[in-house]
Scaffold this active site. Structure first.
Site, short mmCIF file in Angstrom:
data_model
loop_
_atom_site.label_atom_id
_atom_site.label_comp_id
_atom_site.label_asym_id
_atom_site.label_seq_id
_atom_site.Cartn_x
_atom_site.Cartn_y
_atom_site.Cartn_z
N ARG A 168 25.26 33.28 56.83
CA ARG A 168 26.30 33.26 57.53
C ARG A 168 26.38 34.26 58.96
NH1 ARG A 168 31.35 31.77 54.24
NH2 ARG A 168 30.50 31.68 52.16
N HIS A 213 39.45 23.62 60.43
CA HIS A 213 38.85 24.16 61.77
C HIS A 213 39.92 23.79 62.74
CE1 HIS A 213 36.82 23.46 65.72
NE2 HIS A 213 35.93 24.59 65.29
N TYR A 235 53.07 50.36 90.69
CA TYR A 235 53.58 49.27 90.07
C TYR A 235 52.51 48.04 90.26
CZ TYR A 235 54.32 47.63 94.86
OH TYR A 235 54.27 47.08 96.22
N LYS A 257 32.24 40.56 59.79
CA LYS A 257 32.14 40.03 58.42
C LYS A 257 31.34 41.17 57.87
CE LYS A 257 31.70 35.77 57.89
NZ LYS A 257 31.32 34.28 57.91
N SER A 275 50.22 47.94 99.32
CA SER A 275 50.32 46.91 98.23
C SER A 275 48.87 46.17 98.55
CB SER A 275 51.44 45.84 98.59
OG SER A 275 51.32 45.05 97.62
N ARG A 283 38.94 39.35 57.13
CA ARG A 283 38.90 39.90 58.52
C ARG A 283 40.44 39.91 58.94
NH1 ARG A 283 35.88 34.61 60.82
NH2 ARG A 283 37.41 33.00 60.24
N GLY A 288 34.02 29.17 63.19
CA GLY A 288 33.71 27.96 63.45
C GLY A 288 32.66 27.62 64.46
N MET A 331 29.83 29.33 65.22
CA MET A 331 28.50 29.63 64.69
C MET A 331 28.16 29.06 63.29
SD MET A 331 27.80 33.32 66.53
CE MET A 331 29.12 34.21 65.69
N CYS A 374 49.69 43.27 94.54
CA CYS A 374 50.48 41.90 94.51
C CYS A 374 49.59 40.66 94.42
CB CYS A 374 51.39 41.84 95.67
SG CYS A 374 50.51 41.96 97.19
#
Length: 910
Positions: free
Chosen positions: A100, A490, A885, A27, A798, A372, A109, A111, A865
């Site tokens: 704020r 909210h 992978y 902010k 693996s 934002r 919402g 804080m 895996c």
């Protein structure tokens, strides 16, 4: 040089800028940037996130002393720019400020915020006199007492109770016979201030503070305190936001949306946060302040004519009524709307992303209070990125990196079956705040939603409106239904961020917390009743509505194609059936990374043959039983190899301890005794003998194949025969046989010798050969440490990170749930190591295993895996290790594919 803790902004100048989010919070950084690019922003200053960290380490007094002079200088700078005086005694218009929070990432919402700070009995009279608007002055005062009393002094509602300040508002409305807050006179609001102060005194035993500086320090410290509230801590845990980041505090001159009918406040999005549609949208309230819009207490109106008409259609409001009673901002304040529309276009084009805006119109003049990057659903995330790519706003790398991989899961969630919807009983309709199909049992309190969930129930949380205290309950619910609030309330914003289905502003429902039910047009829905929510239409259905698999759209395909274009490390799937393998291949899996053969033994009468093998006293008896299993296993492997034709399929040999297959119930022991013509006592003795005190470290994995080589022979034969059969049919099977739980190269040598001997026999019998690999699962720390030796035999590794995590930490995965939450809460661990790979410890073993293995065999194929194969940060780590992978469950394949592509882009940039 001393550290700078306060950064000012205003009048087109700023000491900060957009790239200082880590220091100024999102902010504060964007307030500075909006000043620098000419957007109208009220003056103020930002206290840095570093101060929050010091506050939590050293306490309030030390921090106040540290930044006191800087804060006073910030107030003086704001006074000059706004031509007002903080704590005015009449010499100037009183400077009132908002206080704020502002973390580096959005935590909507979670804080605290205080508006109109600096108001007291002197200031209210000066504001009334100098503005010529006594009603506005007293309305600002009552709002301040309510917010400060709640946020700083801790005046809150008990469970099932209404907010004590709202109770006083409702009482006075009843006394005055009015329905809307805006109908209060200045005298009524003066009376509310008196009553509110009495509430504070009754609830806290303290008088409401009148000194503006005492108020300011109380609010600043309350914002820092809110970083460590239960709801903020939970939100950070859910979104993997580090505690050490802290929050900034933004102190900003007030501008007033409650000055009368030429003033307003609102929240807007440059694109639809629920669907991703490229349409400016949002909500506003005339003669109100910002909290009114997001709190959901008053249902706001739409900003654009198009949005207003869509809303009216959903609410069955005629066009004439809409224009007369619910006009859009575009219609009610066309000049202010035109300016707002130009600003939203400018901000989206500047930041190249969808913006979430807060604004106030004071006596016709537009002021921007925040911009934002907006929270969005998974579907909106994908659509926005694809649209912005087509529009030339972003490039392909940005389109991929902007995706939150885990949010793709939302697109794979089931949707309501169209035929079932035709017969569904619609009891009411609200606003489609967050899309999805949710079905569960009605619960009215957030803490009880958790209790129901822990019992295995699916729940729908029903509230008048939600507040940040409801986060825990929202997180465990299938969906959220509120009676009040709009598309920017909210409930709506948090639900979209979580990917939860939400219907807000269902005004026909009357919630009775005391009786634990709600009434909608005469229908009573009680706690525990089944309810279904359609977050895409806003419809609410009584009972359960059947669901079906979602259909993936063109935008999803575009993102997956981009992922394919940039990925280096492929994604396989964990699949034990041809059906799972086919589903994963549809999602883009490049083979099977883990096929668990033990799951196949529990189907039909196979378990009988398996038990015959286990209970037999002779090798011949075991071979006879295994010969019964052989054709079944061969058929299973043919199905999976065929589903993955042309792709590698890693098949793990039998892994669990034998006692998992034994007949443990008296009835099943009796059955096996008759089948084997053996005394039941003998069966029981065998079962008892197989019992192990610590089976995870017991007679399992390759140890079974070493003790009973005939098991390895049978499984190797089934795999190779299946592959040969498919090759004879003209297919391209690629089996990879994985020996589990190896800790010594000699274990692997012994098992690999059996596999290769059996394979040669089958090739001779079938008259055909197939290419196959023999490798191992690295899941024991010793295997990682001696990987250079093991790679002399293994053709692939693996990493089984589930067991590797258990053995590295010494945690039992089945029992860790009893203490891991405390470890995370107390900061010993940041995340559950069974969900997110522990890169510092387990990750080092993985890195060691990869390096040592490839020192011996540079062509060694390496994958993972465990469950971590579908977790984005773990996938990025695996790419960094140079793995070939990762493998995960079928429905996690798209998530892993996206994370793999993101990793390739990130690591290429470095």
């Amino acid at each position: 040089m001393s550290t700078k803790y306060v950064y000012t902004f205003g009048d087109g100048k700023a000491e900060g800028k957009a790239d200082m989010k880590n220091l100024l919070g999102g902010k504060g950084a964007n307030l500075a940037e909006m000043n620098l690019i000419g957007v109208p922003v009220p003056a103020g200053f930002t206290i840095t996130t570093e101060v929050c960290t010091l506050y939590n380490q050293e306490g309030r007094d030390a921090v106040v002393k540290l930044i006191e002079n800087d804060v006073k200088a910030g107030i003086e700078a704001t006074e000059k720019l706004m031509n007002a005086k903080f704590g005015s005694k009449g010499e100037a218009f009183p400077l009132l400020v908002s206080v704020r929070s502002g973390a580096r990432v959005s935590m909507p919402g979670m804080m605290d915020t205080v508006l109109n700070l600096g108001m007291n009995d002197d200031a209210v009279k000066i504001v009334a006199e100098k503005s010529g608007n006594a009603r506005f002055a007293w309305d600002s005062y009552r709002r301040f007492v309510q917010m400060y009393g709640d946020v700083v002094m801790g005046v809150a509602a008990g469970k099932g109770e209404h907010n004590p300040f709202e109770v006083e508002i409702d009482k006075l409305k009843a006394e005055k016979n009015i329905t809307n807050d805006t109908d209060f006179t200045a005298e009524d609001l003066q009376e509310l201030v008196r009553r509110f102060k009495l509430v504070v005194k009754t609830k806290t035993g303290k008088d409401f503070p009148t000194c503006p500086w005492e108020q300011l320090w109380g609010a600043i410290c309350a914002v820092f305190d809110s970083w460590m509230t239960e709801r903020a801590v939970l939100y950070r845990q859910l979104n993997q936001i580090p505690e050490e980041w802290g929050t900034a505090v933004n102190v900003q001159a007030m501008v007033y949306g409650n000055m009368g009918n030429n003033s307003a406040t609102g929240v807007a999005f440059t694109r639809d946060a629920a669907t991703g549609e490229d349409i400016f949208n949002g909500e506003y309230l005339i003669n109100a302040q910002g909290e009114d819009v997001v709190a959901g207490i008053r249902t706001p109106q739409e900003i654009t004519i198009e949005g207003s008409r869509r809303w009216a259609k959903m609410q069955n409001v005629s066009e004439a009524d809409r224009v007369a009673k619910y006009p859009s901002l575009e219609e009610a304040m066309p000049e202010a709307y035109a300016e707002l529309n130009a600003v939203q276009e400018k901000l989206e084009n500047y930041f190249h992303d969808m913006q979430d805006l807060e604004f106030t119109i004071q006596d016709g003049k537009l002021w921007m209070l925040q911009t934002r990057n907006g929270k969005r659903t998974g579907a909106a995330m994908v659509k926005m990125a694809v649209d912005m790519l087509k529009q030339g706003m972003i490039d392909e790398h940005t389109a991929l990196l902007r995706q939150e991989a885990n949010k793709l899961d939302e697109l794979l969630h089931p949707v309501f079956n169209k035929e079932a919807l035709k017969n569904a009983h619609v009891i009411t309709k609200g606003l489609p705040a967050s899309p999805g199909a949710a079905c569960g049992r009605v619960v009215f309190f957030a803490d009880e939603a958790e209790e129901w969930k822990n019992r295995g129930e699916k729940v729908i949380l029903v509230r008048l409106e939600t507040s940040p205290e409801d986060l825990r309950g929202m997180n465990v619910s299938e969906g959220i239904l509120t009676a009040r609030g709009g598309m920017t309330s909210h409930a709506a914003v948090v639900a979209r961020g979580m990917g939860k289905c939400c219907v807000s502003g269902a005004g026909e429902i009357i919630v009775d917390y005391a009786k634990r039910h709600f009434n909608v047009n005469g229908t009573i829905v009680k706690e525990g009743d089944w309810l279904s929510l359609n977050g895409s239409t806003g419809e609410v259905y009584l009972g359960k509505v059947a669901t079906e698999d979602a259909t993936l759209n063109e935008d999803f395909t575009t993102i997956m194609n981009l992922a394919e274009k940039y990925t280096r490390m492929h994604v396989r799937t964990n699949a034990d059936t041809p059906k799972d393998a086919r589903k994963a291949r549809e999602f883009g899996a490049k083979g099977v990374g883990l096929c668990r053969t033990e799951h196949m033994f529990f189907e039909g009468n196979r378990i009988d043959a398996m038990r015959e093998m286990i209970l037999s006293d002779t090798v011949e008896g075991r071979r006879d039983a295994l010969n019964k299993i052989l054709p079944m296993q061969r058929g299973d492997f043919e199905g999976i190899l065929e589903a993955m034709n042309g792709l590698g399929v890693t098949i793990r040999l039998l892994d669990p301890p034998l006692h998992e297959f034994t007949p443990n119930e008296p009835a099943s022991q009796q059955y096996m005794a008759q089948k084997l013509d053996m005394p039941v006592e003998r069966i029981k003795e065998k079962v008892d003998a197989l019992h192990e005190f610590n089976p995870m470290l017991g007679h399992r994995g390759c140890r079974l194949g070493i003790t009973y080589p005939e098991i390895t022979e049978m499984q190797a034969r089934a795999i190779i025969e299946a592959a040969c059969n498919l090759k004879l049919r003209g297919l391209d099977p690629r089996p990879e046989i994985m020996v589990p739980l190896v800790g010594s190269v000699k274990e692997l040598q012994q098992q690999a010798g059996i596999i290769r001997r059996v394979a040669d026999q089958v090739f001779e019998e079938k008259g055909v050969k197939v290419n196959y690999l023999v490798g191992t699962m690295i899941e024991i720390p010793r295997a990682a440490i001696t990987a250079d030796q093991i790679a002399e035999v293994a053709e692939f590794f693996s990493f089984g990170t589930n067991d590797l995590t258990q053995m590295t930490f010494g945690f039992s995965r089945d029992d860790a749930g009893k203490f891991l939450p405390d470890y995370i809460k107390k900061g010993i661990l940041k995340t559950d190591p069974f969900a997110v790979l522990d890169q510092e410890g387990v990750g080092r073993l993985v890195e060691m295993g990869v390096k040592l293995g490839r020192q011996t065999n540079e062509n060694l194929k390496v994958g993972i895996c465990g469950e971590h194969g579908g977790e984005p940060s773990s996938v990025i780590f695996c790419d960094k290790m140079g793995m070939n992978y990762v493998s995960c469950s079928p429905f996690r394949v798209p998530i892993a594919r996206l994370a793999s592509a993101q990793a390739a882009i990130m690591h290429a940039k470095k």
